[in-house]
Design a protein around this motif. Structure first.
Motif, PDB file in Angstrom:
ATOM      1  N   VAL A  46      44.131  48.036  36.920  1.00 22.88           N
ATOM      2  CA  VAL A  46      43.689  46.950  36.034  1.00 22.88           C
ATOM      3  C   VAL A  46      44.305  47.100  34.651  1.00 22.88           C
ATOM      4  N   ILE A  47      44.336  48.322  34.124  1.00 30.54           N
ATOM      5  CA  ILE A  47      44.931  48.540  32.804  1.00 30.54           C
ATOM      6  C   ILE A  47      46.426  48.221  32.847  1.00 30.54           C
ATOM      7  N   GLY A  48      47.110  48.641  33.897  1.00 28.24           N
ATOM      8  CA  GLY A  48      48.531  48.322  34.035  1.00 28.24           C
ATOM      9  C   GLY A  48      48.774  46.829  34.134  1.00 28.24           C
ATOM     10  N   CYS A  49      47.921  46.151  34.874  1.00 28.84           N
ATOM     11  CA  CYS A  49      48.024  44.699  35.018  1.00 28.84           C
ATOM     12  C   CYS A  49      47.821  44.009  33.666  1.00 28.84           C
ATOM     13  N   LEU A  50      46.800  44.451  32.926  1.00 26.47           N
ATOM     14  CA  LEU A  50      46.542  43.866  31.612  1.00 26.47           C
ATOM     15  C   LEU A  50      47.704  44.156  30.653  1.00 26.47           C
ATOM     16  N   ALA A  51      48.233  45.377  30.693  1.00 22.69           N
ATOM     17  CA  ALA A  51      49.350  45.740  29.806  1.00 22.69           C
ATOM     18  C   ALA A  51      50.576  44.884  30.104  1.00 22.69           C
ATOM     19  N   ALA A  52      50.819  44.627  31.378  1.00 21.03           N
ATOM     20  CA  ALA A  52      51.975  43.819  31.765  1.00 21.03           C
ATOM     21  C   ALA A  52      51.828  42.363  31.345  1.00 21.03           C
ATOM     22  N   ASN A  53      50.599  41.963  31.024  1.00 24.19           N
ATOM     23  CA  ASN A  53      50.338  40.572  30.663  1.00 24.19           C
ATOM     24  C   ASN A  53      49.798  40.421  29.246  1.00 24.19           C
ATOM     25  N   GLY A  54      50.076  41.386  28.393  1.00 21.51           N
ATOM     26  CA  GLY A  54      49.714  41.260  26.984  1.00 21.51           C
ATOM     27  C   GLY A  54      48.255  41.511  26.658  1.00 21.51           C
ATOM     28  N   PHE A  55      47.534  42.215  27.500  1.00 22.53           N
ATOM     29  CA  PHE A  55      46.123  42.551  27.278  1.00 22.53           C
ATOM     30  C   PHE A  55      45.277  41.334  26.920  1.00 22.53           C
ATOM     31  N   LYS A  56      45.473  40.263  27.632  1.00 24.90           N
ATOM     32  CA  LYS A  56      44.678  39.060  27.403  1.00 24.90           C
ATOM     33  C   LYS A  56      43.360  39.180  28.159  1.00 24.90           C
ATOM     34  N   ARG A  57      42.260  39.020  27.473  1.00 25.23           N
ATOM     35  CA  ARG A  57      40.928  39.198  28.047  1.00 25.23           C
ATOM     36  C   ARG A  57      40.699  38.295  29.260  1.00 25.23           C
ATOM     37  N   GLU A  58      41.236  37.089  29.214  1.00 27.38           N
ATOM     38  CA  GLU A  58      41.007  36.148  30.304  1.00 27.38           C
ATOM     39  C   GLU A  58      41.658  36.588  31.614  1.00 27.38           C
ATOM     40  N   LEU A  59      42.529  37.585  31.558  1.00 25.49           N
ATOM     41  CA  LEU A  59      43.177  38.073  32.774  1.00 25.49           C
ATOM     42  C   LEU A  59      42.422  39.234  33.433  1.00 25.49           C
ATOM     43  N   LEU A  60      41.351  39.689  32.819  1.00 29.50           N
ATOM     44  CA  LEU A  60      40.612  40.826  33.378  1.00 29.50           C
ATOM     45  C   LEU A  60      40.132  40.546  34.798  1.00 29.50           C
ATOM     46  N   ASP A  61      39.542  39.387  35.024  1.00 30.76           N
ATOM     47  CA  ASP A  61      39.051  39.048  36.360  1.00 30.76           C
ATOM     48  C   ASP A  61      40.200  38.939  37.366  1.00 30.76           C
ATOM     49  N   LYS A  62      41.312  38.379  36.929  1.00 31.09           N
ATOM     50  CA  LYS A  62      42.467  38.247  37.819  1.00 31.09           C
ATOM     51  C   LYS A  62      43.008  39.625  38.203  1.00 31.09           C
ATOM     52  N   CYS A  63      43.086  40.526  37.246  1.00 25.99           N
ATOM     53  CA  CYS A  63      43.576  41.876  37.533  1.00 25.99           C
ATOM     54  C   CYS A  63      42.606  42.626  38.440  1.00 25.99           C
ATOM     55  N   ALA A  64      41.315  42.476  38.201  1.00 27.65           N
ATOM     56  CA  ALA A  64      40.324  43.123  39.072  1.00 27.65           C
ATOM     57  C   ALA A  64      40.396  42.540  40.481  1.00 27.65           C
ATOM     58  N   CYS A  65      40.595  41.246  40.580  1.00 26.53           N
ATOM     59  CA  CYS A  65      40.778  40.599  41.880  1.00 26.53           C
ATOM     60  C   CYS A  65      41.992  41.180  42.593  1.00 26.53           C
ATOM     61  N   GLY A  66      43.034  41.486  41.821  1.00 30.92           N
ATOM     62  CA  GLY A  66      44.258  42.031  42.394  1.00 30.92           C
ATOM     63  C   GLY A  66      44.020  43.346  43.117  1.00 30.92           C
TER      64      GLY A  66
END
Length: 125
Positions: A46-66
């Motif tokens: 999840v942290i890697g996913c957020l880092a790759a996408n600019g640490f945008k809060r709205e992507l947290l659920d998408k990264c967790a889904c991943g």
């Protein structure tokens, strides 16, 4: 007025005095992936996913889904193998790196992860 009638009348008045609130939406049952991954591995993804996408809060659920999607499709052992191979491929190990690029096992393991990632792109929007 009898005691039961008085109780009914008071209950009705109280019900009318309370502000009308919509019923809460039915909560979805939590999703439990098929395979259990260690918390640290899930957090790392999840942290890697957020880092790759600019640490945008709205992507947290998408990264967790991943990571949940990947855990549905791959055992943790298979995920760990593929992740290790991909990291070693990026490490620039020269001739030794060929073991992580050119062997059928490396190709099979990374292909499993690539298919799982493709499913992530379909499921997690």
């Amino acid at each position: 007025m009898t005691r039961p009638a008085l109780r009914i009348a008071l209950t009705a008045m109280l019900a009318l005095a309370l502000p009308a609130r919509p019923l809460p939406a039915r909560a979805e049952a939590p999703h439990h992936p098929k395979h259990d991954y260690p918390t640290a591995a899930r957090a790392d993804y999840v942290i890697g996913c957020l880092a790759a996408n600019g640490f945008k809060r709205e992507l947290l659920d998408k990264c967790a889904c991943g990571i949940d999607t990947i855990a549905d499709l791959m055992s943790y052992d298979d995920y760990e193998k593929a992740d290790t191979i991909l990291r070693m491929q990026q490490g620039g190990l020269g001739e030794r790196g060929a073991l992580f690029r050119d062997t059928p096992i490396a190709k099979d393991e990374t292909e499993k992860l690539r298919r799982a990632q493709a499913e992530v792109n379909l499921r997690c929007k």
